[in-house]
Design a protein around this motif. Structure first.
Motif, PDB file in Angstrom:
ATOM      1  N   ILE A 177      40.586  45.510  42.917  1.00  0.00           N
ATOM      2  CA  ILE A 177      40.437  45.938  41.521  1.00  0.00           C
ATOM      3  C   ILE A 177      40.019  44.803  40.586  1.00  0.00           C
ATOM      4  N   PHE A 178      40.616  43.615  40.753  1.00  0.00           N
ATOM      5  CA  PHE A 178      40.349  42.536  39.805  1.00  0.00           C
ATOM      6  C   PHE A 178      39.081  41.745  40.117  1.00  0.00           C
ATOM      7  N   GLU A 179      38.716  41.642  41.399  1.00  0.00           N
ATOM      8  CA  GLU A 179      37.546  40.815  41.743  1.00  0.00           C
ATOM      9  C   GLU A 179      36.264  41.298  41.063  1.00  0.00           C
ATOM     10  N   PRO A 180      35.993  42.609  41.008  1.00  0.00           N
ATOM     11  CA  PRO A 180      34.763  43.029  40.301  1.00  0.00           C
ATOM     12  C   PRO A 180      34.777  42.683  38.811  1.00  0.00           C
ATOM     13  N   LEU A 181      35.974  42.503  38.215  1.00  0.00           N
ATOM     14  CA  LEU A 181      36.067  42.214  36.792  1.00  0.00           C
ATOM     15  C   LEU A 181      36.081  40.716  36.505  1.00  0.00           C
ATOM     16  N   SER A 182      36.846  39.960  37.301  1.00  0.00           N
ATOM     17  CA  SER A 182      37.001  38.522  37.051  1.00  0.00           C
ATOM     18  C   SER A 182      36.139  37.663  37.962  1.00  0.00           C
ATOM     19  N   LEU A 240      55.589  41.578  51.927  1.00  0.00           N
ATOM     20  CA  LEU A 240      54.875  42.789  51.524  1.00  0.00           C
ATOM     21  C   LEU A 240      54.322  42.647  50.105  1.00  0.00           C
ATOM     22  N   GLY A 241      55.129  42.092  49.193  1.00  0.00           N
ATOM     23  CA  GLY A 241      54.681  41.929  47.820  1.00  0.00           C
ATOM     24  C   GLY A 241      53.462  41.034  47.724  1.00  0.00           C
ATOM     25  N   LYS A 297      47.710  40.779  46.861  1.00  0.00           N
ATOM     26  CA  LYS A 297      46.420  40.155  47.200  1.00  0.00           C
ATOM     27  C   LYS A 297      45.368  41.213  47.494  1.00  0.00           C
ATOM     28  N   TYR A 298      45.756  42.263  48.210  1.00  0.00           N
ATOM     29  CA  TYR A 298      44.815  43.336  48.524  1.00  0.00           C
ATOM     30  C   TYR A 298      44.354  44.053  47.250  1.00  0.00           C
ATOM     31  N   ASN A 308      36.860  36.815  40.822  1.00  0.00           N
ATOM     32  CA  ASN A 308      37.779  35.934  41.536  1.00  0.00           C
ATOM     33  C   ASN A 308      38.874  36.796  42.144  1.00  0.00           C
ATOM     34  N   PRO A 309      38.977  36.852  43.474  1.00  0.00           N
ATOM     35  CA  PRO A 309      39.981  37.727  44.094  1.00  0.00           C
ATOM     36  C   PRO A 309      41.420  37.261  43.874  1.00  0.00           C
ATOM     37  N   ARG A 310      41.591  36.050  43.358  1.00  0.00           N
ATOM     38  CA  ARG A 310      42.943  35.509  43.195  1.00  0.00           C
ATOM     39  C   ARG A 310      43.462  35.603  41.770  1.00  0.00           C
ATOM     40  N   SER A 311      42.689  36.148  40.859  1.00  0.00           N
ATOM     41  CA  SER A 311      43.150  36.222  39.477  1.00  0.00           C
ATOM     42  C   SER A 311      42.573  37.449  38.800  1.00  0.00           C
ATOM     43  N   SER A 312      43.216  37.840  37.708  1.00  0.00           N
ATOM     44  CA  SER A 312      42.755  38.974  36.914  1.00  0.00           C
ATOM     45  C   SER A 312      41.914  38.465  35.752  1.00  0.00           C
ATOM     46  N   PRO A 313      41.193  39.347  35.087  1.00  0.00           N
ATOM     47  CA  PRO A 313      40.577  38.931  33.816  1.00  0.00           C
ATOM     48  C   PRO A 313      41.669  38.638  32.787  1.00  0.00           C
ATOM     49  N   THR A 314      41.282  38.039  31.681  1.00  0.00           N
ATOM     50  CA  THR A 314      42.243  37.690  30.634  1.00  0.00           C
ATOM     51  C   THR A 314      42.937  38.943  30.112  1.00  0.00           C
TER      52      THR A 314
END
Length: 421
Positions: free
Chosen positions: A157-162, A145-146, A151-152, A164-170
């Motif tokens: 939330i992070f993909e529009p910023l970074s 579940l985690g 991943k969802y 990249n769907p697998r990572s956040s911005p800095t």
């Protein structure tokens, strides 16, 4: 008039009991032994990286998530709830730390990580305590579940910023602090390459240099956990739920409440462990898969520590050191560590011979011979092997420590209110 010898009371001489060393004293002995072994191995192999300040500093950073995850497991299992879902709660924590840290700073990121982890702990508590789901099954589900929810949310939330769907911005990081005067003096001693003195100086300098608030909070949580669980009425009641919940209920303890508090606290600590992977210097932010099994290693460190905070601290230091060694130095230094393990095993074999425990001494002798054969036969360990060093250390340590473990008696027991009626 003569006395009857048969009527005289029979007395038997009872040998005085040997006073057992307090936990802190035995811990200090083990620390001194470990430093002596590393110093000797560094000198005999000519590999100063074993005790360098850089290796130690890296080891401290890598030990933090393991220590926090282990503390989470300790809280849960002392209340009788097995929590192998620490990995999933850590993943919740990594995402929460990145989200809160990106928008409001590192302290908010730490708070968000604890909140997300606590939410995972709440789900695990509802499943195991209220509905009686098998603890292992619930923990595995929590790990899945985690990973899935993180991943969802990352994609959302992070993909529009970074991009990249697998990572956040800095994400902003905690600042680091050093005891500048002491650190400079220790650096001078370390550079002199004196046998013993420079090794100890390097180890100490790695501990007092580049310390972040995350490190301070984590170290403070070890004595806090001990004081709460072993020196308060609440802690006694919580531990009684892990030893005999039926008897605890008969004495008026609200077993459900204490189990819920313990598992939620366990999740919060695991979430903070995830934050340690995001908010410490050297990390960019949230990254899919960055926990890399550290939740399981934290659980192993807790078992190695025999469900005690002090032993857990030693286990986390061991796993963090092995991980830091392979990251900062590579295969040749890891091979030197194997030589150090041979020296440690030789000391343990001598101790077992003095105690006349022939089987344990024989097993230790064979293990030492096998490790020395590996050290003698190769010049450097393959690079494909070194990333898995912490996992091999986990297996070896658990195998060695399995004979002296004493888990809570009702750990994993599915409890139902009123079972004692």
């Amino acid at each position: 008039m003569t006395s009857n010898p048969a009527a005289a009371p029979l007395t038997v001489a009872v040998p005085p009991r040997r006073r057992k060393l307090p936990g802190w004293a035995s811990g200090m002995i083990w620390v001194a032994l470990a430093v002596a072994v590393l110093t000797t191995a560094s000198y005999l192999t000519g590999v100063p990286q074993l005790t360098s300040s850089g290796t130690t500093q890296t080891a401290v950073v890598l030990a933090l998530p393991i220590l926090l995850a282990g503390l989470g497991g300790l809280w849960s299992e002392r209340a009788g709830v097995v929590n192998i879902g620490l990995e999933g709660m850590m993943i919740f924590g990594t995402w929460g730390a990145a989200y809160g840290g990106y928008y409001w700073g590192p302290w908010a990121g730490l708070a968000c990580a604890a909140a997300f982890g606590a939410l995972g702990g709440l789900v695990h508590a509802i499943a195991t305590v209220t509905f009686g789901v098998n603890h292992i099954v619930s923990g595995v589900a929590m790990n899945l579940l985690g990973a899935g929810i993180a991943k969802y949310l990352s994609t959302l939330i992070f993909e529009p910023l970074s991009h990249n769907p697998r990572s956040s911005p800095t994400v902003p990081k905690f600042d680091t602090y050093s005891a500048s005067g002491l650190s400079d003096w220790l650096q001078q001693l370390e550079q002199q390459q004196r046998v013993g003195i420079s090794d100890v100086a390097g180890l100490l300098r790695g501990i007092v240099t580049g310390v972040s608030p995350m490190t301070m909070v984590t170290i403070a949580l070890v004595p806090i956990t001990f004081l709460v669980l072993w020196r308060t009425r609440f802690g006694l009641r919580l531990r009684s739920c892990g030893e005999n919940p039926v008897a605890a209920e008969s004495l008026g303890v609200n077993v459900y409440l204490h189990k819920y508090v313990a598992v939620i606290a366990s999740g919060a600590l695991a979430g903070m462990a995830g934050a340690a992977l995001v908010l410490n210097p050297g990390q960019s932010g949230y990254l899919e898969g960055q926990t890399n099994g550290r939740g399981y290693i934290g659980l192993a460190a807790m078992i190695f520590g025999n469900w005690r905070p002090g032993g857990l601290l030693g286990g986390a230091a061991l796993f963090g050191y092995s991980d830091g060694l392979q990251l900062s130095s590579g295969g040749k230094t890891v091979l030197a560590l194997i030589y150090g393990a041979v020296l440690l095993l030789a000391v343990l074999v001598i101790v077992q011979l003095v105690r006349r425990k022939w089987l344990a001494a024989s097993v230790g002798f064979v293990a030492a011979g096998g490790l020395y054969a590996v050290y003698w036969s190769v010049d450097s360990l393959p690079t494909e092997f070194t990333p898995y060093l912490p996992h091999f250390v986990t297996l070896i340590v658990l195998t060695v420590a399995s004979q002296r473990l004493r888990p809570p008696a009702a750990d994993g027991f599915i409890y139902r209110r009123g079972q004692g009626d």
